[in-house]
Design an enzyme around this catalytic site. Structure first.
Site, PDB file in Angstrom:
ATOM      1  N   GLU A 154       0.736  -1.285   0.193  1.00 34.95           N
ATOM      2  CA  GLU A 154      -0.277   0.232   0.269  1.00 34.95           C
ATOM      3  C   GLU A 154       1.023   1.278   0.351  1.00 34.95           C
ATOM      4  O   GLU A 154       0.494   2.194  -0.440  1.00 34.95           O
ATOM      5  CB  GLU A 154      -0.980   0.116   1.345  1.00 34.95           C
ATOM      6  CG  GLU A 154      -2.509   0.595   1.241  1.00 34.95           C
ATOM      7  CD  GLU A 154      -2.777   0.044   1.760  1.00 34.95           C
ATOM      8  OE1 GLU A 154      -4.694  -0.427   1.405  1.00 34.95           O
ATOM      9  OE2 GLU A 154      -3.243   1.319   3.090  1.00 34.95           O
TER      10      GLU A 154
ATOM     11  N   HIS B 281       6.224 -27.221  -0.886  1.00 33.45           N
ATOM     12  CA  HIS B 281       5.303 -28.166  -1.869  1.00 33.45           C
ATOM     13  C   HIS B 281       4.291 -28.098  -2.511  1.00 33.45           C
ATOM     14  O   HIS B 281       3.465 -28.191  -3.073  1.00 33.45           O
ATOM     15  CB  HIS B 281       4.987 -29.543  -0.124  1.00 33.45           C
ATOM     16  CG  HIS B 281       6.175 -30.043   0.449  1.00 33.45           C
ATOM     17  ND1 HIS B 281       6.988 -30.764   0.074  1.00 33.45           N
ATOM     18  CD2 HIS B 281       6.928 -29.120   1.531  1.00 33.45           C
ATOM     19  CE1 HIS B 281       7.609 -31.177   0.759  1.00 33.45           C
ATOM     20  NE2 HIS B 281       7.946 -29.890   1.504  1.00 33.45           N
TER      21      HIS B 281
ATOM     22  N   LYS C 203     -14.436   0.845  -3.351  1.00 30.78           N
ATOM     23  CA  LYS C 203     -15.287   1.842  -2.976  1.00 30.78           C
ATOM     24  C   LYS C 203     -16.439   2.405  -3.480  1.00 30.78           C
ATOM     25  O   LYS C 203     -17.752   1.879  -2.973  1.00 30.78           O
ATOM     26  CB  LYS C 203     -14.801   2.643  -1.025  1.00 30.78           C
ATOM     27  CG  LYS C 203     -13.454   1.661  -0.529  1.00 30.78           C
ATOM     28  CD  LYS C 203     -13.497   2.319   0.355  1.00 30.78           C
ATOM     29  CE  LYS C 203     -12.316   2.126   1.657  1.00 30.78           C
ATOM     30  NZ  LYS C 203     -11.191   2.871   2.328  1.00 30.78           N
TER      31      LYS C 203
END
Ligand code: PA5
Length: 430
Positions: free
Chosen positions: A285, A306, A420
């Protein structure tokens, strides 16, 4: 005084001379942090937070945490992004993955997603609890995810405690602004303040992180001591000895000069999983702007050897690895001897499990560097409050320098608004 270490000797590409060349610029950029004159200067409050936080506030946090520990069997910590990741990271690192299952009070995190199932399951569990405290954390006080979760938990608490419900709700938010501040003041809930000049992802050393961490029984004074000692070290160390400058410069060179677009933070201790999640938010961010920046990824080893091991060993060579090492672990056990040795493990019978883990780390670093994956290493002498405090502050300081090297403002997050806006439109918000 011992401290965390940074090592780039396995970086394959970075030469000492290149780091030296950057020295002057690093000092200049770090000075912008110290003097609070760089981009986003209004959010540089985290820089002196470990020394500026008052004993009065620390004592208040400890007192409320003690009350919660004594009186409750469930503690719900509501927040998203910087308003929960730091606490979650430190709590899991210190308590361990399994100890948290039986922790008293049991600690729940909510408000970090919008899942109906998650909240329904949480509500079911909370209904079976005797005493519940909630800490709702939001700097803006208007974030949708924690607001939804809080409304649901608040309903439960108000039904359960009726007129006494005030006692069980603690808000951590801005001193003056936002819906949560208004709600806390109107209802008379106890509250802690998030300093105006500290952004969410840099707020772990404020009440945002410290209250939940203290509720988990972790010594926040030792965390702050580690952070302030790290600040002292970084304030005075010359560039070639300054681990924040060295880490910022190393990742900058790998990205901008050697085309390594992805940094994978790896650990060999499952309790460090959320430290990597916190780190991803901090760097992602802060730096991902204007089409620039490394993609911060993480892996838990040996688990992910793995699953992702093949990709790392042989895939696109645009990655480097930063290993988070704990030099001396504090809980270990021996591999037992088996008479029949059907699993063929007797060659390591009697060895400590963490000894095997350390050899796995050594072997993996060798294999990955052979596969042309540059390796950086950050080592903690031990996993305790003090070194975690050092680590958190080190990552924050390096992140600021790193953002300035990229010429971005590391303290804003304009891109987060895009989803948003669409969500509010789709929900018909006026
Ligand atoms: O770093 C940040 O600023 C963000 O990640 C915020 O922490 C996150 O969006 C939560 O915001 P708020 O605390 O305002 O609810």
């Amino acid at each position: 005084m011992k401290s965390i270490k940074f090592d780039y000797s396995n970086s394959l590409l970075i030469k000492e001379s290149e780091l030296k060349k950057l020295s002057k610029q690093l000092v200049k950029l770090d000075n912008l942090v110290k003097t609070k004159r760089g981009a986003g200067a209004e959010f540089l409050g985290w820089y002196d937070l470990p020394i500026n936080i008052s004993s009065k506030e620390i004592n208040q946090i400890c007192a409320v945490a003690e009350e919660i520990r004594k009186n409750s069997d469930a503690f719900v910590c509501i927040g998203i992004g910087g308003s929960y990741l730091g606490a979650k990271a430190v709590i899991e690192a210190m308590c361990g993955v399994f100890n948290l299952l039986t922790h008293k009070p049991q600690i729940f995190f909510a408000g970090n997603n919008i899942s109906g199932r998650y909240l329904s399951e949480l509500l079911n569990i909370l209904q079976s609890k005797k005493n519940i405290y909630v800490n709702v954390i939001s700097k803006s006080g208007t974030t949708t995810e924690p607001a939804i979760a809080f409304r649901i938990v608040q309903n439960l608490i108000e039904k359960k405690y009726k007129k006494n419900s005030q006692k069980y709700i603690i808000a951590t938010t801005d001193e003056k602004k936002g819906a949560l501040r208004k709600m806390a003041d109107t209802a008379g809930w106890r509250s802690f303040i998030i300093p105006e000049d500290v952004g969410g992802r840099f707020s772990v050393l404020t009440a945002v992180g410290l209250l939940p961490i203290a509720v988990a029984g972790i010594d926040i004074k030792k965390i702050l001591k580690g952070a302030s000692d790290m600040k002292k070290i970084l304030d005075t160390a010359a560039p070639e000895k300054n681990i924040a400058m060295q880490y910022a410069a190393a990742r900058y060179l790998l990205y901008s000069k050697y085309n390594k677009a992805i940094e994978i933070l790896v650990n060999y201790n499952p309790e460090l999983h959320y430290i990597a999640e916190w780190w991803k938010q901090l760097y992602g961010e802060s730096e991902g702007k204007q089409g620039k920046a490394l993609y911060p990824a993480s892996c838990d080893f040996t688990t992910d050897l793995h699953s992702m091991g093949q990709w790392i060993q042989d895939g696109v060579r645009n990655i480097f690895e930063t290993v988070l090492e704990i030099e001396k672990t504090n809980l270990d056990l021996k591999i037992p001897f088996a008479e029949n040795d059907l699993d063929e493990l007797n060659y390591i019978a009697g060895k400590q499990v963490d000894y095997v883990n350390s050899k796995a780390m050594q072997g993996t670093i060798e294999a990955h560097t052979d596969g042309n994956v540059p390796n950086l290493k950050i080592s903690l002498p031990e996993l305790n409050e003090y070194y975690l405090g050092q680590l958190l502050y080190f990552f924050e300081r390096a992140c600021a320098i790193s953002g300035y090297l990229l010429e971005v403002n590391p303290f804003d997050q304009p891109g987060v608004e895009a989803y948003k806006k669409n969500m509010f439109r789709l929900l018909g918000k006026k």
